[in-house]
Design an enzyme around this catalytic site. Structure first.
Site, PDB file in Angstrom:
ATOM      1  N   HIS A 109       0.810  -1.210   0.000  1.00  0.00           N
ATOM      2  CA  HIS A 109       0.000   0.000   0.000  1.00  0.00           C
ATOM      3  C   HIS A 109       0.851   1.272   0.000  1.00  0.00           C
ATOM      4  CE1 HIS A 109      -3.488  -2.473   1.983  1.00  0.00           C
ATOM      5  NE2 HIS A 109      -3.261  -2.803   0.714  1.00  0.00           N
ATOM      6  N   GLU A 148      -2.920  -6.686  -9.515  1.00  0.00           N
ATOM      7  CA  GLU A 148      -1.584  -6.410  -8.992  1.00  0.00           C
ATOM      8  C   GLU A 148      -0.603  -7.388  -9.631  1.00  0.00           C
ATOM      9  OE1 GLU A 148      -1.834  -6.495  -4.714  1.00  0.00           O
ATOM     10  OE2 GLU A 148      -3.608  -5.216  -4.694  1.00  0.00           O
ATOM     11  N   GLU A 155      -3.467 -13.479  -3.584  1.00  0.00           N
ATOM     12  CA  GLU A 155      -2.438 -12.459  -3.728  1.00  0.00           C
ATOM     13  C   GLU A 155      -1.242 -12.692  -2.799  1.00  0.00           C
ATOM     14  OE1 GLU A 155      -3.606  -8.569  -2.100  1.00  0.00           O
ATOM     15  OE2 GLU A 155      -5.628  -9.360  -1.879  1.00  0.00           O
TER      16      GLU A 155
END
Length: 404
Positions: A233, A263, A359
């Site tokens: 982030h 991503e 992820e």
């Protein structure tokens, strides 16, 4: 004159606006909560969070220091908004709207009293209501008992309707478009914010094209390079891309409050052998994780099996966070369906129409061979038989070494 200073009003300016969700869908959401309220002897549900107000009304507020609400009774749903928002909350919301003015500091609570007369049991979001707000609510409704409605709402939101899944599919496709624009903008000397802007602009154009009317808000891109890839982030900076850099592509379209994401790990020009080895191992974990997502699988079991892969390679200590999470009404500043996260301490079983990410990420500290953060991210819709991967952007060294 004091008598001219109205405390609450209705501002039905214009007509109700387009929504991707049908009246039947919005009514279903509200009625599911009403059923829970009836079964648990709750007179009124008072929602205050971004995600719950958006989920049950279709309207996403802009807080900016003011308080907002959705009051759900057995017969009515009413959003409570500030005068600064004009008629937009009514136009966007499924249901009624009551506006409070700034003439007195307690007008928000006056509006709530207007909508909740005589309630004995009020459901509030324990995970969102601050100590200060709880105190003021108790002063406003001194004879009422307060119970938690957040957990019940969270479990309702974890299983998506067909209309929600349709919108999430659109979001995943839009994220892929942003990813392509992101890769196209990378060159030696390109600043992170310049690459990010290209991706975000491409996504905004796609969202605008797909809807007759849509509020274009909160779509964003994090494009990270070099040491900035160590956190998932980390914000965009003005660092410039160099040859051999590890890069993180992160595109996040927001459509009517619904978040999706793409991503990917990238390298510019080339990747060193040590980096390729770590990247391929993270990809292997990602691919095994995609296989494990299916109905009946427990979140904790998925995490534990993937941990073993990292442990065998001596990489487990570099794992950054859980392996995935639920999707829906979610953003970087609101919302979390914490009951469906792929972590060791979450025993939830996946069910059809849940939507989750896979992820995996490992971060190798600066100064070590292969330093940087490696992350792949796909979105999957759990089906009756397995899961459908709705992310189509390619991953891995075969596709994502960008030649300059």
């Amino acid at each position: 004159m004091a008598e001219d200073r109205i405390r609450v009003t209705e501002w039905h300016n214009g007509e109700k606006e387009y929504s991707p969700f049908s009246d039947a869908e919005m009514s279903r959401r509200q009625n599911d909560m009403r059923k829970w309220m009836s079964e648990n002897n709750v007179d009124v549900a008072l929602f205050t969070s971004y995600h719950c107000i958006n989920y049950y009304s279709g309207w996403l507020y802009c807080g900016f220091g003011r308080k907002y609400a959705l009051v759900l009774t057995p017969a009515k749903a009413t959003t409570v908004s500030a005068g600064i928002d004009g008629g937009q909350p009514w136009r966007r919301g499924y249901g009624e709207n009551l506006v409070y003015t700034d003439w007195r500091r307690d007008n928000y609570y006056h509006a709530l009293k207007h909508l909740i007369p005589g309630a004995k049991t009020i459901g509030i979001e324990f995970d969102h209501v601050s100590i200060d707000l709880q105190r003021l609510l108790k002063e406003t409704f001194p004879d009422a008992d307060f119970v938690d409605v957040a957990q019940a709402s969270m479990w309702m939101r974890t299983v998506k309707s067909d209309e929600e899944i349709k919108l999430i599919r659109e979001g995943a496709h839009t994220a892929d478009i942003g990813g392509k624009a992101c890769v196209g903008a990378v060159h030696e000397g390109a600043a992170e914010f310049e690459v990010s802007s290209a991706a975000t602009s491409a996504m905004l154009r796609e969202i605008a094209k797909n809807h007759s009317y849509v509020e274009l808000m909160d779509t964003w891109t994090w494009f990270q390079s070099g040491i900035n890839t160590d956190g998932a982030h980390n914000p965009v900076t003005n660092r410039k891309v160099r040859r051999g850099d590890i890069l993180s592509l992160n595109t996040f379209p927001m459509i009517f409050g619904y978040y999706t994401a793409l991503e990917r790990t990238l390298f510019f020009d080339h990747a060193a052998d040590e980096a390729l080895d770590i990247w391929k191992k993270n990809v292997a974990v990602h691919e095994r994780g995609l296989e494990l997502i299916r109905p009946g699988a427990r979140c904790c079991d998925i995490a534990s099996e993937l941990n073993e892969m990292f442990r065998e390679w001596g990489l487990l200590q570099y794992r950054s966070f859980g392996y995935g999470h639920s999707f829906g009404v979610l953003s970087h500043y609101y919302g979390r369906e914490a009951g469906v996260e792929l972590r060791e301490d979450v025993e939830t079983e996946l069910r059809p129409n849940m939507v989750v990410s896979m992820e995996p990420m490992v971060t190798i500290p600066e100064g070590r061979p292969g330093a940087g953060g490696y992350r792949e991210h796909d979105i999957l819709v759990v089906t009756e038989e397995g899961a459908e991967n709705i992310t189509k952007f390619p991953y891995g060294p075969e596709h994502n070494i960008i030649k300059g």
